[in-house]
Design a protein around this motif. Sequence first.
Motif, mmCIF file in Angstrom:
data_model
loop_
_atom_site.group_PDB
_atom_site.id
_atom_site.type_symbol
_atom_site.label_atom_id
_atom_site.label_comp_id
_atom_site.label_asym_id
_atom_site.label_seq_id
_atom_site.Cartn_x
_atom_site.Cartn_y
_atom_site.Cartn_z
ATOM 1 N N GLY A 64 -13.272 3.967 6.190
ATOM 2 C CA GLY A 64 -12.082 3.458 6.868
ATOM 3 C C GLY A 64 -12.208 3.535 8.370
ATOM 4 O O GLY A 64 -11.932 2.568 9.094
ATOM 5 N N ALA A 115 -0.474 7.685 5.253
ATOM 6 C CA ALA A 115 -0.935 6.987 4.057
ATOM 7 C C ALA A 115 0.135 6.139 3.396
ATOM 8 O O ALA A 115 -0.166 5.142 2.759
ATOM 9 N N SER A 157 -7.914 3.453 -0.085
ATOM 10 C CA SER A 157 -7.609 4.044 1.220
ATOM 11 C C SER A 157 -8.294 3.291 2.355
ATOM 12 O O SER A 157 -7.742 3.171 3.454
ATOM 13 N N ARG A 206 -6.359 0.028 2.890
ATOM 14 C CA ARG A 206 -5.045 0.344 3.450
ATOM 15 C C ARG A 206 -5.158 0.659 4.943
ATOM 16 O O ARG A 206 -4.393 0.155 5.774
ATOM 17 N N ARG A 207 -6.122 1.506 5.309
ATOM 18 C CA ARG A 207 -6.267 1.897 6.718
ATOM 19 C C ARG A 207 -6.620 0.693 7.577
ATOM 20 O O ARG A 207 -6.049 0.498 8.668
#
Length: 300
Positions: free
Chosen positions: A253, A127, A283, A286-287
């Motif tokens: 994601g 992460a 998240s 980001r992924r």
Amino acid sequence: PRPVTASGQRGRVVVGLDSGAPAPGPLRHAASEAVLRNAMLHIVSVWSYPPMSTEERMLTTASAVEAETAERVAGIVGELMTEQPYRDLSAEVEVTQGAPANLLIAAAEDADLLVVGRSDGARVRHAVLGSVASKCVRHASGPVMVVPPAEGPVTATAGDAKGSEILVGIDGSEPAQRAMSWALAEAGLRGASVRAVYCWEEPMLLGGDLMMALPNPAVLERDAEAALNEWLSAADVPDGVTLTGATQRGNPGHALLDAIDDADLVVVGSRGLGGFKGLMLGSVARRVAHLAPCSVVVIS
């Protein structure tokens, strides 16, 4: 005619250029985006002292290192400008010293797009990612395109891009709405199609006093399809652009990454935290930004 912003200024595409990189892929992507928009290409290259001994450091001046970097950058940009798609492209080069992410974020203020490269190390599946790209997508005020290191060349004209596909993740949020609008506008420039993916997953089963009956998956899927159809019917689709959609079951994601297939570009919305714009990158964004095999645009 050159496109102008509401303030009367020409549009800009900003890109970070690592003069030491063997293949400056982000530069070529940024140049193609600038050609599509008929915009100015703003190239930012940050210099720093190379590893050297104490004696070498005493004999080397900051101006000499900067001049050497500027010379390398001029060679890279000059070679790009000899290629047919970019010969009429207007570009400005900024060679400076400082924190790369901060300088790029500042340079991209009010720009149409900021383009950054993603290092191989960014594919680590955790992460916390401290790369320049990660900071840019978290804090930049506008769209940020993250280019993976292994992605092939891009086309610089809409005619060459026909048949390409843009994948956009939607979930009913405002950032997703902006992502959809951006993806459709980009498809209009490229002559591409847009495929919208609405991800859904079953709620977590809680125990004890919070035990609850789970909804029927068929009902959840039907609700997701209804939400997707509502989004598609309300979308402002440019002439010549084909918009399709599909629902995908699973963690958003993971599901978006699984849905990429042959897409040439993925567009996702970010999520901020309270009034601190860009403080927390969602998240999902980001992924996808750090693991997708193709370029990803994060819309704040």
